[in-house]
Design an enzyme around this catalytic site. Sequence first.
Site, PDB file in Angstrom:
ATOM      1  N   GLU A 189       0.812  -1.221   0.000  1.00  0.00           N
ATOM      2  CA  GLU A 189       0.000   0.000   0.000  1.00  0.00           C
ATOM      3  C   GLU A 189       0.847   1.275   0.000  1.00  0.00           C
ATOM      4  O   GLU A 189       0.687   2.159   0.838  1.00  0.00           O
ATOM      5  CB  GLU A 189      -0.988  -0.024   1.168  1.00  0.00           C
ATOM      6  CG  GLU A 189      -1.938  -1.211   1.088  1.00  0.00           C
ATOM      7  CD  GLU A 189      -2.894  -1.324   2.265  1.00  0.00           C
ATOM      8  OE1 GLU A 189      -2.906  -0.425   3.131  1.00  0.00           O
ATOM      9  OE2 GLU A 189      -3.648  -2.313   2.319  1.00  0.00           O
ATOM     10  N   GLU A 221      -6.087 -10.366  -1.911  1.00  0.00           N
ATOM     11  CA  GLU A 221      -6.903 -10.195  -0.708  1.00  0.00           C
ATOM     12  C   GLU A 221      -8.374 -10.133  -1.107  1.00  0.00           C
ATOM     13  O   GLU A 221      -9.120  -9.247  -0.720  1.00  0.00           O
ATOM     14  CB  GLU A 221      -6.484  -8.927   0.051  1.00  0.00           C
ATOM     15  CG  GLU A 221      -5.022  -8.945   0.456  1.00  0.00           C
ATOM     16  CD  GLU A 221      -4.608  -7.759   1.312  1.00  0.00           C
ATOM     17  OE1 GLU A 221      -5.495  -7.096   1.885  1.00  0.00           O
ATOM     18  OE2 GLU A 221      -3.398  -7.501   1.410  1.00  0.00           O
TER      19      GLU A 221
END
Length: 369
Positions: free
Chosen positions: A159, A264
């Site tokens: 991220e 994910e």
Amino acid sequence: MKRIIYAAVGASLLLTACNSSQSTETPTLKEHFKNDFLVGAAVPVRHVNGLDPKADSIVTLHYNSIVAENCMKSESIHPQEGKYEWDDADTFVKYGEDRGIAIIGHCLVWHSQLSPWFPYDSEGKQVSAEVMKERLRDHIHTIVGRYKGRIHGWDVVNEAIEDDGSYRKTPFYEILGEEYIPLAFQYAHEADPDTELYLNDYSMSKPAKRETYKKIVTDLKNRGLRIDGIGMQSHSGMTHPDFAEYEKSIEEFGKLGVNVMITELDMSALPNVASGAGVEQNVDYEKTLNPYADGLPEEVAEEWNSRMSTLMELYKKHKDVISRVTWWGTYDGMSWLNDWPVKGRTDYALPFDRDYNMKPFLKKELAGE
């Protein structure tokens, strides 16, 4: 570039797995997708410690890959300077080895769930670039080195980029600038030259974000650094992502000569009240934001399964570049979306329901419908 590993699961483990609600008379997911990509799930500490035997049965029977949910994140594994907590991560790795499945380490560099001490000195000021490099190298070398030869791949940086394509202003970026990403990949490769190394982020269908990651991958390659894949987190909902842009990202990343991983995967059935998947977001509870506390209406469940089927078809279409599909959890009861970004909500985001039963989209997939 694509590389998939397969390992046999011992007969005793298969017998254990048969105690679940799934029958071995039909193909398992790992058998069904064996020529396409690895399939798996994130597993929590309570799972690998034997406290969720039904979830364990699903993983053991159906999956050939697992990823650490939280036990390898900085605040868990390196809570204080010079102090590492290995018990949970060791148990996670042994769990995967005992089942002969690919183990994914998550994650080495992330601003969230970062140990509070990591970017600061004794006076609470950000450390110098040289100190940060030393800490980053020690952190990565120590963790990756401990599991050298045992981990299939690592989410090295997690991220790092905002949806608008700019670098996220994390402590790593504030201290080291854009250079922290190449340094992290350099340190990880030094620690284990044979393990795969990945970038991982959410909202990867966003055009600006996609373009920045393309530049980062190209830069890493131009420097001669190892980069094996890009993880598209794929936290989805009933109205997002835009499937056309999502597919474009798969295609564009694949052209870079790296694998694409769906890392994910989940799909919320509830009203969307967040931007992206940043864990720092929090929304006050309102009853209108938790409309299905007693179960999904039939029409909503049908729409959810239809959207998930569309994604599975998309993944199969691009199996030439997709190397892994990993759900962020095993069954609905353990999904992080039950409490994010609204505490107390009841969501239905994973491929197995709260009774550990396989959902219709997967049953149809296994039946070839």
